[in-house]
Write a protein that holds these residues in place. Sequence first.
Motif, PDB file in Angstrom:
ATOM      1  N   THR A   1      -9.924  -3.319  -4.668  1.00  0.00           N
ATOM      2  CA  THR A   1      -9.651  -2.264  -3.705  1.00  0.00           C
ATOM      3  C   THR A   1     -10.617  -1.118  -3.959  1.00  0.00           C
ATOM      4  O   THR A   1     -11.445  -1.170  -4.874  1.00  0.00           O
ATOM      5  CB  THR A   1      -8.186  -1.797  -3.783  1.00  0.00           C
TER       6      THR A   1
ATOM      7  N   ARG B   1      -4.545   6.404   0.233  1.00  0.00           N
ATOM      8  CA  ARG B   1      -5.242   6.021   1.468  1.00  0.00           C
ATOM      9  C   ARG B   1      -4.890   4.565   1.754  1.00  0.00           C
ATOM     10  O   ARG B   1      -5.147   3.687   0.942  1.00  0.00           O
ATOM     11  CB  ARG B   1      -6.751   6.169   1.284  1.00  0.00           C
TER      12      ARG B   1
ATOM     13  N   PRO C   1       0.832  -1.198   0.000  1.00  0.00           N
ATOM     14  CA  PRO C   1       0.000   0.000   0.000  1.00  0.00           C
ATOM     15  C   PRO C   1       0.869   1.251   0.000  1.00  0.00           C
ATOM     16  O   PRO C   1       1.692   1.438   0.894  1.00  0.00           O
ATOM     17  CB  PRO C   1      -0.805  -0.122   1.297  1.00  0.00           C
TER      18      PRO C   1
ATOM     19  N   SER D   1      -7.554   3.857  -3.210  1.00  0.00           N
ATOM     20  CA  SER D   1      -6.271   3.459  -2.659  1.00  0.00           C
ATOM     21  C   SER D   1      -5.230   3.405  -3.776  1.00  0.00           C
ATOM     22  O   SER D   1      -5.539   3.595  -4.953  1.00  0.00           O
ATOM     23  CB  SER D   1      -6.376   2.089  -1.976  1.00  0.00           C
TER      24      SER D   1
END
Length: 237
Positions: A217, A101, A92, A220
């Motif tokens: 997702t 995010r 991430p 993100s």
Amino acid sequence: MTTTRRAFGVLAAGTALAALAPAAPATAAPHHGLIAADDFRHGLGQWFVELEQGGTVTAARGTLEVDVPAGATVWFRRRLEGPYVLEYTATPVSAGGADDRVSDLNNFWNATDVRSPDDLFATSRTGALADYDYLKTYYVGFGANYNTTTRLRRYVGEPGVRPLIYDYTEPLLVANRPNRVRIVSDGRTVRWWNNGRLVFDYTDPGPYTSGHFAFRTTWSHFRISDFRVWRSNRQRR
């Protein structure tokens, strides 16, 4: 289905499975025979992308990059038949970008769409999560809901019905930390590992043993690499 959220290692209410150890040591799943792979150096030819509100999904220089402001599902085009072991690494990204995010490292696997069970891609989906209620599939949401929940669901192909199997408050995502995911699909055995830790261990009395895999997702930014699928040498149960 009503459940109560619990800490990792404790089952959601209504389940009858044994609790998982909170930090099981890494144990290599027995497997042999590579059956699918992508080094993400040759574009998106093996993938089918569904985006709710645009964004970018690219595959180049060894990385599948997903940078999106809303829902995104990236399907592996090849249908997979169990038993198999699927592995990948996902990081991430948190570097100040608009979509950085840290949330929602999610997967569908062994997915079929009840509206076109023989061809997942014959039915259009917008990328919005509700569109996937028509799937029969397993679904993990790791670090979902603004990185507060980690859940396993078993979709049954009915709108508004997404039965919850496990509901944890950890483990969760860590910004810029790679997550090495391993999914085991072996008959009734369904397992999902992260960085050597067994997060979900489910025995399904009516298992989904084949179908499609996807990265999922929402709002993100992820970098994904080292996608591999191996034939398991364990016998189906």
